[in-house]
Design an enzyme around this catalytic site. Structure first.
Site, PDB file in Angstrom:
ATOM      1  CG  ASP A 145      67.142  19.864  51.118  1.00 41.66           C
ATOM      2  OD1 ASP A 145      67.911  20.895  49.671  1.00 41.66           O
ATOM      3  OD2 ASP A 145      66.240  19.339  51.113  1.00 41.66           O
ATOM      4  CB  ALA A 173      67.930  16.516  50.073  1.00 36.44           C
ATOM      5  CG  ASP A 174      65.158  17.786  54.097  1.00 35.32           C
ATOM      6  OD1 ASP A 174      65.581  16.718  55.143  1.00 35.32           O
ATOM      7  OD2 ASP A 174      65.770  18.890  54.105  1.00 35.32           O
ATOM      8  CB  ALA A 175      60.767  17.077  48.946  1.00 31.96           C
ATOM      9  CB  ALA A 178      59.879  13.104  52.918  1.00 29.18           C
TER      10      ALA A 178
END
Length: 408
Positions: A145, A173-175, A178
């Site tokens: 991230d 970045a992950d969110a 997703a």
């Protein structure tokens, strides 16, 4: 009494072979909308089970895993064993969506790449998540991230020129990745409903963060306006002053887009007389920051929130988590939900970002134990009970039973 409509994604089966945050979070969103999400994890459990963010290990399930894996069943398989791959292919034959974020090349080595699964189920929607792309010069870089935030360009749009930029206070970045994968699944399922065709959907973190900056990057690429931070801290290089977080006598407040002349009169700053947001808001950002900061530091946050808010200035509080979870609007919205977990007790956690009046999202189960549902899921796709017993005995399949007297 009106019979509740089936959940939006009821009847769809999702195989979640992802780890960490982006993939599991996307799959959880699908489960929240009623999909039957089966988490396929190693017999030792997914990596995130053993890595507790924030030092919150939980009882049997750490909080990181708990927060990203509700509304799923767990099947624990050794995919390096032929029998484990055969069991997975039996699941694939009955599935609608397969989601993975293996390192590039791993899916192929395991025999679970798109072409292999398409041969078993031509209608499968196959979602592959990577850090930088399926191929190219950065394909083998770690998709972490913070590294993606730093590469996205966004960190140099805020703060002081010459000082280290401050990353986002969440796993941004992950969110975002997703959410992008979640959108991709829904769009691909809609296409399949119309045409009967499955397809490969690829999502990468770099593109997800880059395209999120549609407006800012277009200002640079189309408008030719350089990205330039100010000498004083400013929350966004492409937005006029005042725009940022300011210290008060007892805390901080957020202030955005105030007309300098009006704001100057309210805070007692005569230097702003005759200034315009569309002129001095750009050309005198540093002077404006210093003038606003000097004045706001003389009174409390409550004082400025009331005074500036009453005058129509865009101003707001700066919350910590304690403030957020106790906020009356959060309570009114029902943003947080509570449910009982068989090993973790009462869980209070963020709920759902969407509302459906006929088919609301709901929690039907908390995060599963490793292989908690291995037996029932494999039986559902036709694997005989004695065969399941043998796979468990040889370690190709793992099963965890709930503690005596505890029900899911």
């Amino acid at each position: 009494m009106t019979t509740p409509a089936p959940a939006v994604l009821a009847g769809y089966r999702v195989l979640d072979c992802s780890i960490a945050m982006a993939g599991p979070f996307a799959a959880q969103r699908l489960g929240d909308l009623g999909a039957d999400v089966i988490k396929v994890e190693p017999t030792s459990g997914e990596w995130q089970r053993h890595t507790a963010a924030g030092g919150a290990p939980g009882n049997e399930i750490n909080v990181s895993f708990l927060s990203l894996n509700r509304n799923k069943r767990s099947v624990a398989l050794d995919l390096k064993a032929q029998e484990g791959r055969e069991a997975l292919l039996a699941l694939v034959a009955e599935a609608d969506v397969f989601l993975q974020n293996y390192r590039p090349g791993v899916a192929g080595r395991l025999g679970v790449d798109y072409e292999s699964l398409r041969a078993v189920n031509p209608g499968i929607v196959y979602v592959s998540i990577s850090g930088y792309g399926e191929d190219g010069p950065y394909r083998d870089r770690p998709g972490q991230d913070l590294l993606l935030q730093a590469m996205s360009g966004a960190l140099l749009s805020a703060g002081r020129e010459g000082e280290p930029p401050t990353p986002a206070g969440q796993f941004l970045a992950d969110a975002i990745t997703a959410s992008t994968a979640f959108e991709g699944v829904l769009a691909a399922l809609l296409h399949r409903e119309r045409t009967g065709e499955g397809q490969l959907v690829t999502v990468n973190m770099l593109d997800a963060l880059t395209t999120l900056q549609m407006q800012e990057l277009s200002v640079y690429t189309v408008g030719g306006v350089p990205q330039a931070r100010s000498a004083e801290p400013h929350a966004h290089s492409y937005i006029r002053a005042p725009y940022g977080i300011f210290k008060t006598a007892d805390g901080f407040i957020a202030l955005a887009f105030a007309e300098p002349a009006v704001l100057g009169e309210l805070i007692g700053e005569p230097g702003f007389v005759g200034w315009s947001g569309e002129v001095e808001g750009w050309t005198k950002r540093d002077e404006m920051y210093r003038g606003v900061q000097e004045r706001l530091a003389l009174e409390t946050s409550e004082h400025w929130l009331e005074k500036l808010g009453a005058a129509g200035i865009w101003v707001g509080p700066v919350y910590g988590y304690e403030d957020l979870v106790n906020d009356p609007q959060i309570a009114h919205n029902g943003t947080f939900v509570e449910y009982e977990h068989p090993t973790e007790g009462t869980v209070r956690t963020p709920g759902f970002p969407y509302r459906f009046d006929r088919t609301p999202a709901r929690i039907t189960r908390g995060a599963p134990l490793v292989g908690e549902h291995s037996r029932e899921v494999l039986a559902e796709v036709g694997i005989a009970e004695d065969r399941i017993d043998a796979l468990i005995a040889q370690g190709t399949v793992a099963e965890t039973l709930l503690p005596a007297g505890v029900t899911a």
